[in-house]
Design a protein around this motif. Sequence first.
Motif, PDB file in Angstrom:
ATOM      1  N   GLU A  78       7.687  13.215  -5.022  1.00 17.21           N
ATOM      2  CA  GLU A  78       7.485  11.765  -5.056  1.00 17.21           C
ATOM      3  C   GLU A  78       6.651  11.356  -6.266  1.00 17.21           C
ATOM      4  O   GLU A  78       6.971  10.382  -6.943  1.00 17.21           O
ATOM      5  CB  GLU A  78       6.780  11.270  -3.779  1.00 17.21           C
ATOM      6  CG  GLU A  78       7.587  11.431  -2.520  1.00 17.21           C
ATOM      7  CD  GLU A  78       7.373  12.778  -1.835  1.00 17.21           C
ATOM      8  OE1 GLU A  78       7.954  12.953  -0.751  1.00 17.21           O
ATOM      9  OE2 GLU A  78       6.663  13.636  -2.372  1.00 17.21           O
ATOM     10  N   SER A  79       5.601  12.107  -6.526  1.00 18.24           N
ATOM     11  CA  SER A  79       4.744  11.724  -7.650  1.00 18.24           C
ATOM     12  C   SER A  79       5.425  11.995  -8.979  1.00 18.24           C
ATOM     13  O   SER A  79       5.218  11.270  -9.945  1.00 18.24           O
ATOM     14  CB  SER A  79       3.386  12.430  -7.566  1.00 18.24           C
ATOM     15  OG  SER A  79       3.502  13.810  -7.814  1.00 18.24           O
TER      16      SER A  79
ATOM     17  N   ASP B 129      -8.902   9.496  -5.741  1.00 19.60           N
ATOM     18  CA  ASP B 129      -8.883   8.101  -6.173  1.00 19.60           C
ATOM     19  C   ASP B 129     -10.040   7.779  -7.118  1.00 19.60           C
ATOM     20  O   ASP B 129      -9.867   7.055  -8.100  1.00 19.60           O
ATOM     21  CB  ASP B 129      -8.870   7.146  -4.974  1.00 19.60           C
ATOM     22  CG  ASP B 129     -10.016   7.371  -4.021  1.00 19.60           C
ATOM     23  OD1 ASP B 129     -10.132   8.480  -3.478  1.00 19.60           O
ATOM     24  OD2 ASP B 129     -10.800   6.424  -3.797  1.00 19.60           O
TER      25      ASP B 129
ATOM     26  N   THR C  13       3.603   6.357  -3.983  1.00 16.86           N
ATOM     27  CA  THR C  13       3.192   6.320  -2.592  1.00 16.86           C
ATOM     28  C   THR C  13       4.116   7.279  -1.854  1.00 16.86           C
ATOM     29  O   THR C  13       5.289   7.410  -2.204  1.00 16.86           O
ATOM     30  CB  THR C  13       3.267   4.903  -1.989  1.00 16.86           C
ATOM     31  OG1 THR C  13       2.863   4.977  -0.635  1.00 16.86           O
ATOM     32  CG2 THR C  13       4.657   4.310  -2.073  1.00 16.86           C
ATOM     33  N   HIS C  14       3.591   7.979  -0.885  1.00 16.77           N
ATOM     34  CA  HIS C  14       4.411   8.931  -0.140  1.00 16.77           C
ATOM     35  C   HIS C  14       5.157   8.259   0.992  1.00 16.77           C
ATOM     36  O   HIS C  14       5.965   8.873   1.672  1.00 16.77           O
ATOM     37  CB  HIS C  14       3.552  10.085   0.389  1.00 16.77           C
ATOM     38  CG  HIS C  14       3.074  10.971  -0.705  1.00 16.77           C
ATOM     39  ND1 HIS C  14       3.895  11.892  -1.320  1.00 16.77           N
ATOM     40  CD2 HIS C  14       1.880  11.066  -1.327  1.00 16.77           C
ATOM     41  CE1 HIS C  14       3.214  12.518  -2.268  1.00 16.77           C
ATOM     42  NE2 HIS C  14       1.996  12.027  -2.296  1.00 16.77           N
ATOM     43  N   GLY C  15       4.875   6.984   1.200  1.00 18.94           N
ATOM     44  CA  GLY C  15       5.612   6.233   2.209  1.00 18.94           C
ATOM     45  C   GLY C  15       5.248   6.594   3.637  1.00 18.94           C
ATOM     46  O   GLY C  15       6.036   6.385   4.551  1.00 18.94           O
TER      47      GLY C  15
ATOM     48  N   HIS D  50      -0.469   7.599   8.098  1.00 23.17           N
ATOM     49  CA  HIS D  50      -1.165   6.727   7.151  1.00 23.17           C
ATOM     50  C   HIS D  50      -2.613   6.499   7.577  1.00 23.17           C
ATOM     51  O   HIS D  50      -3.516   6.518   6.760  1.00 23.17           O
ATOM     52  CB  HIS D  50      -0.438   5.388   7.034  1.00 23.17           C
ATOM     53  CG  HIS D  50      -1.111   4.418   6.126  1.00 23.17           C
ATOM     54  ND1 HIS D  50      -1.050   4.541   4.756  1.00 23.17           N
ATOM     55  CD2 HIS D  50      -1.868   3.336   6.382  1.00 23.17           C
ATOM     56  CE1 HIS D  50      -1.745   3.548   4.213  1.00 23.17           C
ATOM     57  NE2 HIS D  50      -2.247   2.819   5.178  1.00 23.17           N
TER      58      HIS D  50
ATOM     59  N   SER E  20      -4.462   6.273   2.167  1.00 19.54           N
ATOM     60  CA  SER E  20      -3.569   6.131   1.039  1.00 19.54           C
ATOM     61  C   SER E  20      -4.361   6.144  -0.251  1.00 19.54           C
ATOM     62  O   SER E  20      -5.148   5.236  -0.516  1.00 19.54           O
ATOM     63  CB  SER E  20      -2.774   4.831   1.154  1.00 19.54           C
ATOM     64  OG  SER E  20      -2.049   4.616  -0.020  1.00 19.54           O
TER      65      SER E  20
ATOM     66  N   ALA F  67      -3.026   5.753  -3.104  1.00 20.04           N
ATOM     67  CA  ALA F  67      -2.491   4.637  -3.887  1.00 20.04           C
ATOM     68  C   ALA F  67      -3.218   3.332  -3.546  1.00 20.04           C
ATOM     69  O   ALA F  67      -3.554   2.545  -4.440  1.00 20.04           O
ATOM     70  CB  ALA F  67      -0.991   4.494  -3.647  1.00 20.04           C
ATOM     71  N   GLU F  68      -3.478   3.110  -2.273  1.00 22.84           N
ATOM     72  CA  GLU F  68      -4.199   1.900  -1.859  1.00 22.84           C
ATOM     73  C   GLU F  68      -5.606   1.861  -2.436  1.00 22.84           C
ATOM     74  O   GLU F  68      -6.054   0.836  -2.943  1.00 22.84           O
ATOM     75  CB  GLU F  68      -4.327   1.858  -0.327  1.00 22.84           C
ATOM     76  CG  GLU F  68      -3.260   1.082   0.362  1.00 22.84           C
ATOM     77  CD  GLU F  68      -3.515   1.033   1.864  1.00 22.84           C
ATOM     78  OE1 GLU F  68      -4.650   0.683   2.282  1.00 22.84           O
ATOM     79  OE2 GLU F  68      -2.574   1.343   2.602  1.00 22.84           O
TER      80      GLU F  68
ATOM     81  N   VAL G  80       2.656   0.687  -8.187  1.00 25.01           N
ATOM     82  CA  VAL G  80       2.892   1.655  -7.115  1.00 25.01           C
ATOM     83  C   VAL G  80       4.404   1.853  -6.986  1.00 25.01           C
ATOM     84  O   VAL G  80       5.138   0.889  -6.789  1.00 25.01           O
ATOM     85  CB  VAL G  80       2.285   1.180  -5.774  1.00 25.01           C
ATOM     86  CG1 VAL G  80       2.558   2.195  -4.674  1.00 25.01           C
ATOM     87  CG2 VAL G  80       0.787   0.944  -5.934  1.00 25.01           C
TER      88      VAL G  80
ATOM     89  N   LYS H 198       7.588   3.432  -5.042  1.00 24.19           N
ATOM     90  CA  LYS H 198       8.035   3.937  -3.741  1.00 24.19           C
ATOM     91  C   LYS H 198       8.769   5.255  -3.937  1.00 24.19           C
ATOM     92  O   LYS H 198       9.395   5.474  -4.968  1.00 24.19           O
ATOM     93  CB  LYS H 198       8.992   2.927  -3.097  1.00 24.19           C
ATOM     94  CG  LYS H 198       8.314   1.705  -2.552  1.00 24.19           C
ATOM     95  CD  LYS H 198       9.281   0.660  -2.081  1.00 24.19           C
ATOM     96  CE  LYS H 198      10.360   1.167  -1.179  1.00 24.19           C
ATOM     97  NZ  LYS H 198      11.180   0.090  -0.598  1.00 24.19           N
TER      98      LYS H 198
END
Length: 190
Positions: free
Chosen positions: A36-37, A116, A135-137, A143, A148, A150-151, A163, A165
């Motif tokens: 994902e990344s 982060d 984001t890994h969704g 979660h 997160s 990303a958050e 961000v 998806k």
Amino acid sequence: MPLPLARLLLEPGHRTGRPAMKHFKHVLATTDLSPESFSAVQYAAHLAEGQAAKLTIIHVVHSISLAYTDFVPPVDMVNIEEAIEDAARDKLDAWVRRHIKRAAKVSIVLRKGVVDEAICDYAKECDASVIVIATHGRKGLGHVVLGSVAERVARNAPCPVLVVKPPKPTVVVKKAARKASKVAKKRGRK
């Protein structure tokens, strides 16, 4: 006071009334070495190429010493952390050479610490124009428990954050999953 007509005609976006797209000089892509990344890193590479911007890829290595407790037998943490960093750098270097056209113009940065915080600190240090992060969704309990990154980056970053998806599974992946499910069911019946 309205803008003079000459200025309106010279400014990008004057016909639509929307501001012109920001020009990014330095794109900071983040990766945890997951698929994902890496899709977000590819997105960042395209963005950097289209903007003729510098591209830096950052990977934050979790520090083992942060997790050290009195119950763990004493081991040489420095050598373990160096081996982890070397392996991460090797994987990242190989991925960049295979997947990014302008690989020679890409900087790779490894940091240790809280993910982060390290990303935000480095973005400030290198004066990044934008951070691109996947984001890994995760939803629900995953979660809530894992949070997160990303958050937290979006909340604390010194610059805009894009961000990305996770990509949707391809037809090939979906077919393979269905086939594996059928095989598992057949094995369960026997």
